[in-house]
Scaffold this active site. Structure first.
Site, short mmCIF file in Angstrom:
data_model
loop_
_atom_site.label_atom_id
_atom_site.label_comp_id
_atom_site.label_asym_id
_atom_site.label_seq_id
_atom_site.Cartn_x
_atom_site.Cartn_y
_atom_site.Cartn_z
N HIS A 70 17.29 14.63 -48.36
CA HIS A 70 16.61 15.47 -49.35
C HIS A 70 17.60 16.07 -50.33
O HIS A 70 18.69 16.48 -49.95
CB HIS A 70 15.82 16.59 -48.65
CG HIS A 70 14.53 16.09 -48.07
ND1 HIS A 70 14.49 15.28 -46.95
CD2 HIS A 70 13.25 16.24 -48.49
CE1 HIS A 70 13.22 14.97 -46.69
NE2 HIS A 70 12.46 15.54 -47.61
N SER A 87 9.95 14.47 -56.06
CA SER A 87 10.73 15.68 -55.89
C SER A 87 10.82 16.47 -57.20
O SER A 87 10.72 17.71 -57.20
CB SER A 87 12.13 15.31 -55.37
OG SER A 87 12.90 16.47 -55.22
N GLU A 90 7.63 18.38 -57.63
CA GLU A 90 7.52 19.48 -56.66
C GLU A 90 8.40 20.65 -57.08
O GLU A 90 7.98 21.82 -57.03
CB GLU A 90 7.91 18.97 -55.26
CG GLU A 90 6.86 18.02 -54.69
CD GLU A 90 7.39 16.99 -53.69
OE1 GLU A 90 6.58 16.16 -53.24
OE2 GLU A 90 8.60 17.01 -53.36
N CYS A 125 8.86 23.17 -48.44
CA CYS A 125 7.84 22.49 -49.24
C CYS A 125 7.68 23.26 -50.55
O CYS A 125 7.05 24.32 -50.60
CB CYS A 125 6.52 22.45 -48.45
SG CYS A 125 5.19 21.70 -49.38
N ALA A 126 8.27 22.73 -51.61
CA ALA A 126 8.33 23.46 -52.88
C ALA A 126 6.93 23.72 -53.45
O ALA A 126 6.69 24.77 -54.04
CB ALA A 126 9.19 22.68 -53.89
N1 LIG Z 1 15.56 20.62 -50.52
C1 LIG Z 1 14.22 20.48 -50.55
O1 LIG Z 1 13.47 21.26 -49.98
N2 LIG Z 1 13.74 19.44 -51.25
C2 LIG Z 1 12.39 19.13 -51.31
N3 LIG Z 1 11.35 20.08 -51.19
C3 LIG Z 1 10.28 19.58 -51.82
O2 LIG Z 1 9.17 20.10 -51.86
N4 LIG Z 1 10.61 18.41 -52.44
C4 LIG Z 1 11.91 18.13 -52.22
O3 LIG Z 1 12.58 17.20 -52.63
#
Ligand SMILES: NC(=O)N[C@H]1NC(=O)NC1=O
Length: 171
Positions: A70, A87, A90, A125-126
Site C-alpha cells: 500500500h 488509491s 480514495e 480506509c480513506a
Molecule cells: N496507506 C493507506 O491507507 N492507503 C490506502 N488507503 C486507502 O483507502 N487507499 C489506499 O491506497
C-alpha cells in the site's frame, strides 16, 4: 465501466475476472487468481466474503506483503501522480489532496514514525475517513503492538477491498 451484476461476474472469462478484480486488494493479483475458481457466487456479499477470507487465510508473511504494497497516504507516489486510480480516488475523497502545509508536515512525520516502528505503512480506509481522523488514527494506533497492528491493517484492507468491489458490482 458500467457496474456488473453478479451474473455478469460469474460469466466473466478467467482472464477478465483477474483483470476486473486484480486490484481490489492493492497490487494483489493472486487474490483474484484464487477467487475466480470459487465461482459462481450467489451475490455481491458472497464475493466480498471470498476476498475477506483470502485475507484471513494467507500467512503472516503474505499479510505483511499485502500491507507493504500500500502507498503512504499523501506520500511520494501521490506527489508523483503514480498511485493506482483506485488509491488516488480514495485519497482524494478523504481530503488528502487539499492538505494545508502544517497538515502535510504532521502527516509525513506521523507516517514516518509509524513505519519505522512497524516496518509497514499506516493503512486506513480513506473513504471512511477525513484528514483529522487519519491524523488521530496515526497517534492512537502507533501505541498498538505489532500483532495488533497487522490485524488492524488487514481489517482496513478488507474495508477498502469491499468498497472497491461495490464500485464494480451492483446488488
Ligand atoms: N496507506 C493507506 O491507507 N492507503 C490506502 N488507503 C486507502 O483507502 N487507499 C489506499 O491506497
Amino acid at each position: 465501466m458500467s457496474s456488473l451484476s453478479i451474473t455478469d461476474v460469474n460469466k466473466l472469462g478467467d482472464g477478465q475476472f483477474e483483470s476486473v478484480f486484480g486490484n481490489v486488494i492493492e497490487h494483489c493479483k493472486s487474490a483474484s487468481t484464487r477467487i475466480k475458481k470459487q465461482r459462481p457466487f450467489k451475490n455481491v456479499d458472497e464475493l466480498c466474503e471470498a476476498f475477506q477470507k483470502y485475507l484471513d487465510d494467507i500467512t503472516e508473511e503474505e499479510k505483511l506483503a499485502v500491507l507493504k504494497s500500500h502507498p503512504d497516504l499523501a506520500g511520494r507516489l501521490a506527489i508523483q501522480g503514480e498511485l493506482t486510480p483506485e488509491s488516488a480516488e480514495e485519497q482524494r475523497s478523504a481530503g488528502l489532496n487539499d492538505l494545508t502545509a502544517d497538515q502535510k508536515l504532521l502527516l509525513d512525520s506521523r507516517n514516518k514514525r509509524y513505519k519505522s516502528k512497524f516496518g509497514f505503512p499506516f493503512i486506513i480506509c480513506a473513504r471512511e475517513n477525513k484528514v483529522q481522523s487519519i491524523l488521530e488514527g496515526l497517534v492512537c494506533r502507533y501505541n498498538n503492538d505489532y500483532e495488533e497492528e497487522i490485524k488492524t491493517g488487514i481489517n482496513e484492507v478488507k474495508k477498502i477491498c469491499k468498497l472497491r468491489i461495490l464500485n464494480i458490482v451492483h446488488n
